[in-house]
Design a protein around this motif. Sequence first.
Motif, mmCIF file in Angstrom:
data_model
loop_
_atom_site.group_PDB
_atom_site.id
_atom_site.type_symbol
_atom_site.label_atom_id
_atom_site.label_comp_id
_atom_site.label_asym_id
_atom_site.label_seq_id
_atom_site.Cartn_x
_atom_site.Cartn_y
_atom_site.Cartn_z
ATOM 1 N N THR A 170 32.540 -72.199 -33.950
ATOM 2 C CA THR A 170 34.019 -72.389 -33.521
ATOM 3 C C THR A 170 34.516 -71.127 -33.618
ATOM 4 O OG1 THR A 170 33.725 -74.712 -33.241
ATOM 5 C CG2 THR A 170 35.868 -73.748 -32.791
ATOM 6 N N VAL A 171 34.841 -70.551 -32.471
ATOM 7 C CA VAL A 171 35.816 -69.146 -32.632
ATOM 8 C C VAL A 171 37.226 -69.580 -32.087
ATOM 9 C CG1 VAL A 171 35.847 -66.648 -32.116
ATOM 10 C CG2 VAL A 171 33.695 -67.883 -32.573
ATOM 11 N N LYS A 172 38.052 -69.190 -33.073
ATOM 12 C CA LYS A 172 39.553 -69.349 -32.743
ATOM 13 C C LYS A 172 40.081 -67.945 -32.598
ATOM 14 C CE LYS A 172 43.768 -71.615 -34.301
ATOM 15 N NZ LYS A 172 44.333 -72.452 -35.263
ATOM 16 N N ALA A 173 40.497 -67.416 -31.385
ATOM 17 C CA ALA A 173 40.748 -65.813 -31.312
ATOM 18 C C ALA A 173 41.970 -65.585 -30.320
ATOM 19 C CB ALA A 173 39.547 -65.206 -30.806
ATOM 20 N N GLY A 174 42.606 -64.521 -30.591
ATOM 21 C CA GLY A 174 43.653 -64.117 -29.748
ATOM 22 C C GLY A 174 44.963 -64.582 -30.390
ATOM 23 N N LYS A 175 46.013 -64.278 -29.591
ATOM 24 C CA LYS A 175 47.327 -64.575 -30.059
ATOM 25 C C LYS A 175 47.591 -65.951 -29.875
ATOM 26 C CE LYS A 175 48.950 -60.018 -28.886
ATOM 27 N NZ LYS A 175 50.001 -59.017 -27.928
ATOM 28 N N LEU A 176 47.035 -66.520 -28.533
ATOM 29 C CA LEU A 176 47.229 -68.341 -28.616
ATOM 30 C C LEU A 176 46.053 -69.000 -29.488
ATOM 31 C CD1 LEU A 176 47.504 -67.902 -24.736
ATOM 32 C CD2 LEU A 176 49.502 -68.072 -26.284
ATOM 33 N N GLY A 177 45.126 -68.048 -30.073
ATOM 34 C CA GLY A 177 44.467 -69.069 -30.968
ATOM 35 C C GLY A 177 43.665 -69.908 -30.227
ATOM 36 N N LEU A 178 43.073 -69.370 -28.857
ATOM 37 C CA LEU A 178 41.991 -70.149 -28.160
ATOM 38 C C LEU A 178 40.739 -70.220 -28.948
ATOM 39 C CD1 LEU A 178 42.775 -68.137 -24.701
ATOM 40 C CD2 LEU A 178 43.651 -70.398 -25.415
ATOM 41 N N LYS A 179 40.230 -71.309 -28.581
ATOM 42 C CA LYS A 179 38.889 -71.871 -29.315
ATOM 43 C C LYS A 179 37.631 -72.125 -28.288
ATOM 44 C CE LYS A 179 39.801 -75.649 -31.728
ATOM 45 N NZ LYS A 179 39.857 -76.604 -32.688
ATOM 46 N N THR A 180 36.603 -71.746 -28.797
ATOM 47 C CA THR A 180 35.390 -71.835 -28.014
ATOM 48 C C THR A 180 34.419 -72.565 -29.011
ATOM 49 O OG1 THR A 180 34.522 -69.445 -28.293
ATOM 50 C CG2 THR A 180 35.704 -70.128 -26.205
ATOM 51 N N THR A 181 33.655 -73.207 -28.811
ATOM 52 C CA THR A 181 32.586 -73.690 -29.752
ATOM 53 C C THR A 181 30.851 -73.540 -29.025
ATOM 54 O OG1 THR A 181 33.831 -75.332 -30.629
ATOM 55 C CG2 THR A 181 31.478 -75.631 -30.938
ATOM 56 N N ALA A 182 30.376 -72.818 -29.413
ATOM 57 C CA ALA A 182 28.888 -72.640 -29.189
ATOM 58 C C ALA A 182 27.812 -72.964 -30.133
ATOM 59 C CB ALA A 182 28.814 -70.988 -29.206
ATOM 60 N N HIS A 183 26.620 -73.381 -29.572
ATOM 61 C CA HIS A 183 25.538 -73.801 -30.327
ATOM 62 C C HIS A 183 24.803 -72.507 -30.486
ATOM 63 C CE1 HIS A 183 26.038 -78.156 -28.987
ATOM 64 N NE2 HIS A 183 26.707 -77.672 -28.160
ATOM 65 N N ILE A 184 24.248 -72.274 -31.818
ATOM 66 C CA ILE A 184 23.642 -71.053 -31.973
ATOM 67 C C ILE A 184 22.322 -71.393 -32.419
ATOM 68 C CG2 ILE A 184 25.669 -69.783 -32.410
ATOM 69 C CD1 ILE A 184 25.310 -69.946 -35.353
ATOM 70 N N THR B 92 37.921 -68.085 -20.918
ATOM 71 C CA THR B 92 38.826 -67.944 -22.224
ATOM 72 C C THR B 92 38.179 -66.627 -22.848
ATOM 73 O OG1 THR B 92 38.593 -70.507 -22.640
ATOM 74 C CG2 THR B 92 38.943 -69.029 -24.538
ATOM 75 N N ILE B 93 37.071 -66.379 -22.885
ATOM 76 C CA ILE B 93 36.350 -65.257 -23.634
ATOM 77 C C ILE B 93 36.805 -63.967 -22.838
ATOM 78 C CG2 ILE B 93 34.229 -64.010 -24.305
ATOM 79 C CD1 ILE B 93 32.972 -66.838 -24.864
ATOM 80 N N GLY C 232 39.848 -62.901 -34.505
ATOM 81 C CA GLY C 232 40.020 -64.269 -34.896
ATOM 82 C C GLY C 232 39.357 -64.880 -36.208
ATOM 83 N N THR C 233 39.147 -65.914 -35.915
ATOM 84 C CA THR C 233 38.560 -66.522 -37.174
ATOM 85 C C THR C 233 37.331 -67.574 -36.561
ATOM 86 O OG1 THR C 233 39.829 -68.537 -37.489
ATOM 87 C CG2 THR C 233 40.205 -66.601 -38.881
ATOM 88 N N TYR C 234 36.399 -67.940 -37.581
ATOM 89 C CA TYR C 234 35.284 -68.851 -37.098
ATOM 90 C C TYR C 234 35.087 -69.736 -38.147
ATOM 91 C CZ TYR C 234 32.008 -66.683 -40.255
ATOM 92 O OH TYR C 234 31.338 -65.950 -41.268
ATOM 93 N N GLU C 235 34.405 -71.047 -37.670
ATOM 94 C CA GLU C 235 34.055 -72.111 -38.587
ATOM 95 C C GLU C 235 32.415 -72.463 -37.990
ATOM 96 O OE1 GLU C 235 36.215 -75.775 -38.497
ATOM 97 O OE2 GLU C 235 38.355 -74.500 -38.630
ATOM 98 N N PHE C 236 31.750 -72.569 -39.199
ATOM 99 C CA PHE C 236 30.338 -72.947 -38.790
ATOM 100 C C PHE C 236 29.840 -74.298 -39.109
ATOM 101 C CE2 PHE C 236 25.959 -73.007 -40.127
ATOM 102 C CZ PHE C 236 25.176 -72.784 -39.019
ATOM 103 N N ASP C 237 29.533 -75.024 -38.379
ATOM 104 C CA ASP C 237 29.197 -76.384 -38.894
ATOM 105 C C ASP C 237 27.730 -76.427 -38.874
ATOM 106 O OD1 ASP C 237 28.237 -78.952 -38.625
ATOM 107 O OD2 ASP C 237 29.832 -79.603 -37.161
ATOM 108 N N LEU D 63 25.084 -70.470 -27.113
ATOM 109 C CA LEU D 63 25.008 -71.314 -25.969
ATOM 110 C C LEU D 63 26.185 -72.566 -25.786
ATOM 111 C CD1 LEU D 63 21.203 -72.049 -26.669
ATOM 112 C CD2 LEU D 63 22.199 -70.653 -24.730
ATOM 113 N N TYR D 64 26.525 -72.537 -24.545
ATOM 114 C CA TYR D 64 27.682 -73.509 -24.472
ATOM 115 C C TYR D 64 26.875 -74.733 -23.493
ATOM 116 C CZ TYR D 64 30.078 -69.576 -26.076
ATOM 117 O OH TYR D 64 30.627 -68.392 -26.386
#
Length: 195
Positions: free
Chosen positions: A125-139, A161-162, A113-118, A149-150
């Motif tokens: 925010t990790v966008k992964a898999g064929k469906l582009g499922l997103k999860t956002t974790a506090h790090i 999702t994961i 997948g790909t990720y974006e860091f805020d 952390l979620y």
Amino acid sequence: MKKLLCIVTLCLACVVQADAQNLKDILSGVAKAVVGDKVTTEASLIGTWTYVAPDCQFKGDDVLTNIGGGAAGTEVEKKIAPIYEKVGLNTVQYTFNEDKTCSYTIKGKTTQGTYEFDAEAKTVTVKAGKLGLKTTAHIVTLGSNMSFLYDADKLLSVVKTITGVASKLNSSASTINKLAEQFDGMMIGFELKKQ
């Protein structure tokens, strides 16, 4: 430095009242609250990270929130560990690359997948898999350790999702939901160690 010294002194004063907590837990929470935000950068995220243990922290600008949540956090971590084992989350390994690509592996199965860091929110925010499922974790990164952390009320959805194993979570859903309802500002996830 004076601020850190005052906080540590405050922690030591709380030790007398916190029989259920040990000094390591208290100082760890303070270190994450005081230092974590300053050292958690996109550069600190780059690399391969392997699961160590469940992690529970409490949101809030007040360091005492983290101190008071130490014993409660330890109990939550004990309750969540068997659920992680059941779905294989205790085998997770994340890799973040400089080119914003990433992958995670659970039980030998890798998802790209790909990720974006805020930088301001300290989230990834990790966008992964064929469906582009997103999860956002506090790090929070501290040296070679990172807390992923979620928000507790979103944990069930994130784990589904994961791991992709919703059926194995049905019996654990009530445990996760009860944990999420116990405390305001609770965040649950896992601790990772850099390889």
